[in-house]
Structure formats: structure tokens, C-alpha cells
Design an enzyme around this catalytic site. Structure first.
Site, PDB file in Angstrom:
ATOM      1  N   SER A 111       3.879  91.607  24.343  1.00  0.00           N
ATOM      2  CA  SER A 111       3.576  91.621  25.619  1.00  0.00           C
ATOM      3  C   SER A 111       1.894  91.812  25.406  1.00  0.00           C
ATOM      4  CB  SER A 111       4.046  92.799  26.471  1.00  0.00           C
ATOM      5  OG  SER A 111       3.732  92.795  27.863  1.00  0.00           O
ATOM      6  N   ASN A 112       1.347  92.122  26.553  1.00  0.00           N
ATOM      7  CA  ASN A 112      -0.111  92.021  26.652  1.00  0.00           C
ATOM      8  C   ASN A 112      -0.299  93.135  27.458  1.00  0.00           C
ATOM      9  OD1 ASN A 112      -0.537  91.351  29.476  1.00  0.00           O
ATOM     10  ND2 ASN A 112       0.056  89.508  28.399  1.00  0.00           N
ATOM     11  N   ARG A 113      -1.977  93.627  27.496  1.00  0.00           N
ATOM     12  CA  ARG A 113      -2.314  94.920  28.254  1.00  0.00           C
ATOM     13  C   ARG A 113      -2.492  94.593  29.674  1.00  0.00           C
ATOM     14  NH1 ARG A 113      -7.239  95.826  24.830  1.00  0.00           N
ATOM     15  NH2 ARG A 113      -7.717  97.167  26.760  1.00  0.00           N
TER      16      ARG A 113
END
Ligand SMILES: Cc1cc2nc3c(=O)[nH]c(=O)nc-3n(C[C@H](O)[C@H](O)[C@H](O)COP(=O)(O)O)c2cc1C
Length: 399
Positions: A211-213
Site C-alpha cells: 500500500s502507500n502512506r
């Protein structure tokens, strides 16, 4: 300029209607949007909802009695009536409409309505025969003739299970009218806006993902601002730790494929798409159906490109497309190229390498580029403010 109800002081008159309980949700929504709400109830209203509920929800004492047992010094109802930015009577009974239209002032709320000189909005709710009664209709016409705003009730199933005109309207409609009487611009009234927000999760196995932030804060702020500017908003969100946006239709998704499917399903009836989600660019090519066991040896994960939602949607969607781009450089040239390549109408550029901007931050600093070549910088501010400025700019851009 602001589109929010922040610091607006609202007197909410609650009358003896079966819809009185809906005023509780209205208070909550008004307060969430920053308004300071004081409630004045009629005696009849207290038969439907307890004043304690409104005192707790508004954080103010509830006003009921014209002649309280321990009278205060002076003429309090006159002072009270002069201290609001707007008065909203919701639900408004046939009785209060008739009284207000004929200067009857025989209880606290009707007396206040005779004194106030701020904008007034009535939100009627009643049995359809009461609404259609010529006396009620005449009262409504008189009030409207004097510049009071009276919302038409909605058609639908009433408390008696009859179908007819008389239902308390959707809260969004009520708030949109309130903003109008407060002269808060409604750039997007009657428009449908779809916003995507948050990250996507691309499974590696049943328990792990890439995923990402992205926190979703920018997309949620845009959904909120669009709603406050009068739009009907659908928010498609990846997994985030944010409270859902009141009075927006929320659709939760997890993967890029799910986000694409939701956007495809919803975009048909939208006027504007704002693609603020941080959709994965890559995803595991072959997610394992079993949990990958720990190993002392390095393992490789093959990645494949995730679906390019913008590319797919751009071919199917006739309305305005606003894309987002997160970059680590000040040069806007890559964003200009992306805007052209993706066929979007606007691209909002933000940076991941600037302090107080981009992912997770409460603030942002963006540039809005249009396909017509206009470029506008929106200086660093809270995401809610930046969101409003972006929407204000789009509404006023005539390139
Ligand atoms: C169960 C019940 C439900 C009622 N619902 C409504 C209503 O939805 N709208 C309305 O105008 N009057 C309704 N009434 C009638 C009002 O309560 C009545 O006219 C009352 O005097 C209104 O007082 P107020 O305008 O001071 O609040 C209802 C009465 C009862 C007993």
C-alpha cells in the site's frame, strides 16, 4: 471567503412535529460544520423530544419558556433575538407557519420570530392534508412574500404511512438552503461530484498487502468542501482511519480493481470526477492464496502495473476530470505532460518531499494546472482550506 458554517450562530426553533427527532441529527451536522447552535423549543416540541437531548447536543441551555419561573433582568428575548446570524425553524409545524404569518407571539419561539431581523428559514414537516390546507398555503405565501425562506416539504411516505407532500427534507437540502440565506456561495448546487480518496491495498497473500502512506485527508476535505458548496457528493474511499463525511454517499473499497469498478459504476451520473486517491501503480502479479511462510532466504515478488483508472474512465466520461499528481520536484513539466497524456481537464500537483504537504500531513501546498494552460498556486494551508480554494478556482475558471 469561506463556504463553511464555522462560527455562524444559528437559532434552531423546534416545533411539535413527529419529525422533531430529525432536528437532533440536524444539530449534530451543523455543529460538525462549525456552527454554534442554540435551540428554542415550543411546549409541543418537548412532548416529542426531551430538551435535555438538545442541551447536550448544542452545549447550550434550551429555551422554552416565555415567562421563566425566575425572570432574568432586562428583556432577554429581545437581546436573544438580536444575537444570531440566522434562524431556522425545523421542523416547522402548520401552527408556527400560521403564527409567523400573522404576527402571533404567544410563546417564546413565535415571539422571537416576530423580533429577529436576520435571515429566517422554515423547514415544514406535516401531514399532507395539513400542508395542502389553504390556510397553511396562504401562510407560506405570506411568509415568502416578506422574504422569509420556506422550504417545500418532500413527497414520500409520511408518519401515518400515507404517501404525500409533507416529509422533512434531506439534511443536505436544508443545509444548502441555510447556506444560501447566509449568502455562502453555492457554486456546485445541483451538481454531482465524485471524489476518490485514500490508498489502495494490493494483496500479497491473504494477510499482507502493498500500500502507500496516503491518509485520505485531502480527498475527504474535497468531499466535504464540495458538499458545503452545494454538490451532491459520492466519496469512494480506500482504507483510511478517518470518520466518514456526513451527508456524502460513502463507498468503501480496498484494491485498485475495486476502486476502478466503483468509479465505473458511479461515474455515469456525475458532473465532475475528482481523483484524489493514491491508487497503487503496481500490484503483486500472483498473490498467494495461502499465507507466505517465513523463510531465511530472500524472496522476490513480481509486480505488474495496477489498472490505470484515469485512462479507463477518461474514455467513458464526458464531464470534468480533476486528477492529482504527487511528485518530488518543483518542475511542473512532468505534471503538464501527465495532464495531456491522461486527457484530464485539471491536474492538482502536490509534493511528497515538502514539509507540511502531501501524504499524511494536515496541510498541503498545491498547484492547479488546467488543460487550457492556466496554472495557479494555492499557498500552504490546512487541507480543508486548500480543498475549498481548489473548488472555488475550478468553479470560477472560465478558460
Ligand atoms: C403525534 C402527533 C404528531 C404531530 N405531527 C405534526 C407534524 O408533523 N406537523 C405539524 O404541523 N403538526 C403536527 N402535530 C400537531 C402539532 O403538534 C400541534 O399543532 C401543536 O399545537 C403544534 O405546536 P407548536 O407549533 O407550538 O410546536 C402533531 C400532533 C401529534 C399529537
Amino acid at each position: 471567503m469561506t463556504n463553511s458554517l464555522e462560527n455562524k450562530s444559528i437559532l434552531l426553533g423546534v416545533c411539535g412535529s413527529i419529525a422533531a427527532y430529525k432536528a437532533c441529527e440536524l444539530v449534530r451536522t451543523l455543529r460538525k460544520q462549525g456552527a454554534d447552535v442554540t435551540v428554542a423549543m415550543t411546549e409541543a416540541a418537548t412532548r416529542f423530544v426531551g430538551p435535555v437531548t438538545f442541551a447536550a447536543l448544542t452545549d447550550h441551555p434550551v429555551m422554552i419558556h416565555q415567562f421563566p419561573p425566575d425572570p432574568e433582568a432586562g428583556v432577554p428575548h429581545v437581546e436573544i433575538a438580536e444575537s444570531f446570524d440566522a434562524v431556522m425553524v425545523a421542523p416547522a409545524t402548520a401552527d408556527i407557519l400560521g403564527k409567523a404569518a400573522h404576527a402571533v407571539a404567544d410563546d417564546l419561539l413565535s415571539t422571537l420570530l416576530n423580533i429577529v431581523d436576520c435571515p429566517v428559514l422554515f423547514v415544514p414537516a406535516m401531514n399532507f392534508r395539513m400542508w395542502e390546507n389553504p390556510a397553511t398555503q396562504e401562510a407560506v405565501a405570506r411568509l415568502r412574500g416578506w422574504g422569509r425562506r420556506v422550504l417545500d416539504p418532500e413527497v414520500g411516505e409520511l408518519a401515518t404511512l400515507h404517501v404525500g407532500v409533507g416529509r422533512f427534507p434531506e439534511i443536505n437540502r436544508v443545509l444548502s438552503e441555510l447556506r444560501e440565506i447566509l449568502d455562502i456561495p453555492q457554486f456546485y448546487a445541483g451538481k454531482r461530484i465524485l471524489v476518490t480518496a485514500g490508498p489502495t491495498r494490493e494483496p500479497l497473500d491473504p494477510v499482507r498487502y502493498i500500500s502507500n502512506r496516503s491518509s485520505g485527508k485531502m480527498g475527504y476535505a474535497l468531499a466535504e468542501a464540495a458538499r458545503d458548496f452545494g454538490a451532491e457528493v459520492t466519496l469512494i474511499s480506500g482504507p483510511v482511519a478517518l470518520e466518514s463525511v456526513p451527508n456524502c454517499r460513502m463507498i468503501g473499497v480496498s484494491t485498485a480493481e475495486e476502486m476502478l469498478a466503483a468509479v465505473e459504476q458511479e461515474c455515469g451520473c456525475q458532473d465532475i470526477l475528482i481523483m484524489a486517491a493514491a491508487v497503487a501503480d503496481f500490484q503483486p502479479a500472483l498473490p498467494s492464496s495461502d499465507k507466505i511462510s517465513r523463510s531465511d532466504k530472500p524472496i522476490s515478488i513480481e509486480l505488474k502495473p495496477a489498472p490505470d483508472i484515469l485512462k479507463v474512465i477518461q474514455k467513458k466520461f464526458d464531464g470534468t476530470i480533476v486528477a492529482f499528481s504527487l511528485q518530488g520536484e518543483s518542475d511542473l513539466e512532468p505534471a503538464r505532460k501527465k495532464l495531456q497524456a491522461k486527457g484530464a481537464d485539471y491536474i492538482v500537483v502536490n509534493r511528497y518531499d515538502e514539509p507540511e504537504a502531501g501524504f499524511e500531513s494536515e496541510t498541503n501546498h498545491v498547484w492547479v494546472l488546467s488543460s487550457a494552460g492556466q496554472e495557479v498556486e494555492i499557498s500552504p494551508d490546512r487541507k480543508s482550506v486548500v480543498a475549498r480554494k481548489i473548488l472555488e478556482h475550478l468553479a470560477q475558471d472560465d478558460t
